[in-house]
Scaffold this motif. Structure first.
Motif, PDB file in Angstrom:
ATOM      1  N   GLN A  41      -2.368 -16.377  10.994  1.00 37.26           N
ATOM      2  CA  GLN A  41      -1.359 -17.167  11.627  1.00 37.26           C
ATOM      3  C   GLN A  41      -1.643 -18.559  11.726  1.00 37.26           C
ATOM      4  OE1 GLN A  41      -1.332 -18.418  14.894  1.00 37.26           O
ATOM      5  NE2 GLN A  41       0.848 -18.976  14.786  1.00 37.26           N
ATOM      6  N   PRO A  42      -2.850 -18.969  12.027  1.00 36.56           N
ATOM      7  CA  PRO A  42      -3.075 -20.426  12.087  1.00 36.56           C
ATOM      8  C   PRO A  42      -2.881 -21.356  10.858  1.00 36.56           C
ATOM      9  CG  PRO A  42      -4.850 -19.272  13.171  1.00 36.56           C
ATOM     10  CD  PRO A  42      -3.769 -18.133  12.289  1.00 36.56           C
ATOM     11  N   HIS A  43      -2.827 -20.482   9.748  1.00 37.30           N
ATOM     12  CA  HIS A  43      -2.635 -21.007   8.668  1.00 37.30           C
ATOM     13  C   HIS A  43      -1.178 -21.169   7.962  1.00 37.30           C
ATOM     14  CE1 HIS A  43      -6.965 -21.234   8.022  1.00 37.30           C
ATOM     15  NE2 HIS A  43      -6.852 -19.895   8.414  1.00 37.30           N
ATOM     16  N   GLY A  44      -0.145 -20.688   8.915  1.00 32.52           N
ATOM     17  CA  GLY A  44       1.246 -20.640   8.501  1.00 32.52           C
ATOM     18  C   GLY A  44       1.558 -19.596   7.320  1.00 32.52           C
ATOM     19  N   ILE A  45       0.763 -18.658   7.423  1.00 27.73           N
ATOM     20  CA  ILE A  45       1.161 -17.377   6.551  1.00 27.73           C
ATOM     21  C   ILE A  45       1.431 -16.166   7.223  1.00 27.73           C
ATOM     22  CG2 ILE A  45       0.126 -16.011   4.653  1.00 27.73           C
ATOM     23  CD1 ILE A  45      -1.972 -18.254   4.119  1.00 27.73           C
ATOM     24  N   TYR A  46       2.616 -15.710   7.027  1.00 24.28           N
ATOM     25  CA  TYR A  46       3.105 -14.408   7.649  1.00 24.28           C
ATOM     26  C   TYR A  46       3.030 -13.076   6.722  1.00 24.28           C
ATOM     27  CZ  TYR A  46       4.026 -18.014  11.021  1.00 24.28           C
ATOM     28  OH  TYR A  46       3.726 -19.332  11.791  1.00 24.28           O
ATOM     29  N   PRO A  47       2.251 -12.099   7.252  1.00 23.95           N
ATOM     30  CA  PRO A  47       2.047 -10.934   6.269  1.00 23.95           C
ATOM     31  C   PRO A  47       3.467 -10.088   6.613  1.00 23.95           C
ATOM     32  CG  PRO A  47       0.946 -10.477   8.487  1.00 23.95           C
ATOM     33  CD  PRO A  47       1.362 -11.747   8.429  1.00 23.95           C
ATOM     34  N   MET A  48       3.893  -9.397   5.384  1.00 22.90           N
ATOM     35  CA  MET A  48       5.079  -8.595   5.259  1.00 22.90           C
ATOM     36  C   MET A  48       4.582  -7.340   4.873  1.00 22.90           C
ATOM     37  SD  MET A  48       8.504  -9.135   2.932  1.00 22.90           S
ATOM     38  CE  MET A  48       7.585  -9.229   1.401  1.00 22.90           C
ATOM     39  N   MET A  49       4.947  -6.034   5.447  1.00 17.53           N
ATOM     40  CA  MET A  49       4.375  -5.003   5.014  1.00 17.53           C
ATOM     41  C   MET A  49       5.444  -4.443   3.941  1.00 17.53           C
ATOM     42  SD  MET A  49       4.101  -1.354   7.190  1.00 17.53           S
ATOM     43  CE  MET A  49       3.388  -2.112   8.691  1.00 17.53           C
ATOM     44  N   VAL A  50       4.638  -3.845   2.804  1.00 13.90           N
ATOM     45  CA  VAL A  50       5.373  -3.572   1.742  1.00 13.90           C
ATOM     46  C   VAL A  50       4.921  -1.985   1.182  1.00 13.90           C
ATOM     47  CG1 VAL A  50       6.220  -3.591  -0.825  1.00 13.90           C
ATOM     48  CG2 VAL A  50       5.836  -5.634   0.647  1.00 13.90           C
ATOM     49  N   ASN A  51       5.837  -0.936   1.490  1.00 13.39           N
ATOM     50  CA  ASN A  51       5.544   0.287   1.693  1.00 13.39           C
ATOM     51  C   ASN A  51       5.943   0.880   0.161  1.00 13.39           C
ATOM     52  OD1 ASN A  51       5.096   3.229   1.704  1.00 13.39           O
ATOM     53  ND2 ASN A  51       6.345   3.626   3.504  1.00 13.39           N
ATOM     54  N   SER A  52       4.869   1.325  -0.816  1.00  9.28           N
ATOM     55  CA  SER A  52       5.258   1.885  -1.828  1.00  9.28           C
ATOM     56  C   SER A  52       5.593   3.239  -2.166  1.00  9.28           C
ATOM     57  CB  SER A  52       3.939   1.582  -2.776  1.00  9.28           C
ATOM     58  OG  SER A  52       2.859   2.576  -2.628  1.00  9.28           O
ATOM     59  N   SER A  76       0.788  -1.142   0.153  1.00 10.43           N
ATOM     60  CA  SER A  76       0.083  -0.020  -0.058  1.00 10.43           C
ATOM     61  C   SER A  76       0.790   1.256   0.091  1.00 10.43           C
ATOM     62  CB  SER A  76      -0.888  -0.064   1.200  1.00 10.43           C
ATOM     63  OG  SER A  76      -1.713   1.315   1.066  1.00 10.43           O
ATOM     64  N   HIS A  77       0.078   2.170  -0.591  1.00  7.65           N
ATOM     65  CA  HIS A  77       0.924   3.602  -0.228  1.00  7.65           C
ATOM     66  C   HIS A  77       0.485   4.403   0.949  1.00  7.65           C
ATOM     67  CE1 HIS A  77      -2.502   6.202  -1.659  1.00  7.65           C
ATOM     68  NE2 HIS A  77      -2.918   4.980  -2.138  1.00  7.65           N
ATOM     69  N   MET A  78      -0.360   3.689   1.723  1.00  6.32           N
ATOM     70  CA  MET A  78      -0.736   4.367   3.049  1.00  6.32           C
ATOM     71  C   MET A  78      -0.417   3.492   4.267  1.00  6.32           C
ATOM     72  SD  MET A  78      -4.595   5.216   1.181  1.00  6.32           S
ATOM     73  CE  MET A  78      -5.156   6.264   2.576  1.00  6.32           C
ATOM     74  N   THR A  79       0.654   3.190   4.320  1.00  2.66           N
ATOM     75  CA  THR A  79       1.233   2.361   5.291  1.00  2.66           C
ATOM     76  C   THR A  79       1.188   2.707   6.721  1.00  2.66           C
ATOM     77  OG1 THR A  79       3.210   2.457   4.919  1.00  2.66           O
ATOM     78  CG2 THR A  79       2.442   0.485   3.819  1.00  2.66           C
ATOM     79  N   ASP A  80       1.056   4.269   6.673  1.00  2.00           N
ATOM     80  CA  ASP A  80       1.250   5.238   7.831  1.00  2.00           C
ATOM     81  C   ASP A  80      -0.264   5.462   8.503  1.00  2.00           C
ATOM     82  OD1 ASP A  80       0.729   6.815   6.021  1.00  2.00           O
ATOM     83  OD2 ASP A  80       1.816   8.439   6.475  1.00  2.00           O
TER      84      ASP A  80
END
Length: 332
Positions: free
Chosen positions: A86-97, A66-70
């Motif tokens: 988290q229960p599905h073994g998927i971990y989010p990574m923030m990507v700031n455009s 997103s371009h609105m990560t703040d």
């Protein structure tokens, strides 16, 4: 069964190995006809990079772009999404455009995150065919949030009705001198739908649009405070409607500093129902952030083991639209 490699794809698509590599790593350098032929073979052979193949059995990384990560909305959504994934073994990574609203433009500057992530959630950004092809080449399940898209599943707000219902509520409460605080946004965002609905409801009830002051600034507490100060120095409203709760926090701070009674002297209303809204007793329009995170997760889980969860596999991927509802608290 032997693992499929670039050589197998090149042979089947009748192109060179280097062409296949460019389609995967820099698709904009390959003409559309050749790209589509290579993509078709990749789907046919169920090709995955080594990293993606391992992630079918191991933990997965989800790029949240997103371009609105703040913004507080982004952080609340990210936290809710992390809890669901988290229960599905998927971990989010923030990507700031870094302020870029076009995914294609951002990819031309930085695509390194795609070497790590195996799926993506794209929040309030434009995705054109070039960006779609890039995501397809990596066989990423993708969900769009707050942006309608013809190629990927979308989770949306009915912002028009949210704005309309906000205005109708304020009118019914007896407010006749509204003013509006919005964030500066030149991308023609979902904010415009909130405002269109709000102004429509007020106009239908006999409140002339020419008499509704509008101030804008950066979407932040400081921006909301600055807009509130400008409005109070020039006008005499009985209620302020903020297009985001974040900016409404700034309005509340100005009222506290100046000894303005809320809602006795001036009522305030926000939009979003972020986590800060309840402890601040802010009246707002709830947009169901946890429910959106759950819908995104459900779709990603369904897609994770598909042979090719990209855009070309479906005629239309569908969408889920949620209509915000009023949460009445002490500021109105």
């Amino acid at each position: 069964m032997a693992r499929i490699g670039l050589k197998d794809i090149a042979r089947r698509a009748e192109v060179s190995i280097s062409t296949v590599s460019r389609v995967i790593n820099d698709p904009d350098q390959v003409n559309e006809e050749t790209r589509n032929r290579v993509y078709a073979v990749m789907r046919e052979l169920d090709y995955r990079t080594g990293f993606q193949a391992r992630q079918r059995e191991e933990a997965s990384v989800l790029a949240v772009i997103s371009h609105m990560t703040d913004s507080e909305f982004f952080m609340d959504f990210f936290i809710a999404l992390e809890k669901e994934l988290q229960p599905h073994g998927i971990y989010p990574m923030m990507v700031n455009s870094r302020g870029e609203n076009s995914l294609s433009v951002f990819l031309s500057r930085d695509s390194s995150w795609a070497q790590i992530a195996s799926m993506a959630v794209i929040i309030h950004m434009d995705v054109d065919e070039r960006a779609r092809d890039f995501l397809d080449s990596r066989r990423m399940p993708v969900v769009m949030v707050h942006s309608r898209n013809p190629w990927f599943f979308s989770v949306l707000n009915n912002n028009y009705l949210g704005g309309y219902d906000a205005a109708a509520y304020l009118y019914e409460k007896g407010y006749r001198r509204p003013a509006v605080v919005k964030w500066s946004d030149e991308s023609g965002s979902f904010q415009s739908d909130r405002l269109t609905g709000f102004f429509k409801a007020m106009e239908e009830r006999g409140i002339p649009l020419s008499g509704i002051p509008v101030e804008d600034s950066r979407m932040s507490i400081e921006g909301g405070a600055a807009c509130t100060s400008r409005i109070l120095s020039r006008y005499n409203p009985d209620v302020l409607f903020f297009t985001s709760d974040t900016m409404a926090m700034g309005g509340l701070e100005i009222c506290r500093e100046r000894g303005i009674s809320v809602p006795g002297d001036l009522a305030l209303m926000g939009f979003d129902d972020i986590r800060m809204a309840a402890p601040m007793n802010l009246t707002t329009m709830k947009q169901f952030i946890p429910a959106k995170a759950r819908a995104v997760t459900d779709h990603l889980i369904r897609c994770r083991n598909d042979l090719f969860p990209g855009s070309h596999a479906e005629e239309y991927p569908g969408e889920l639209t949620m209509t915000p509802v009023l949460v009445e608290r002490l500021t109105s």
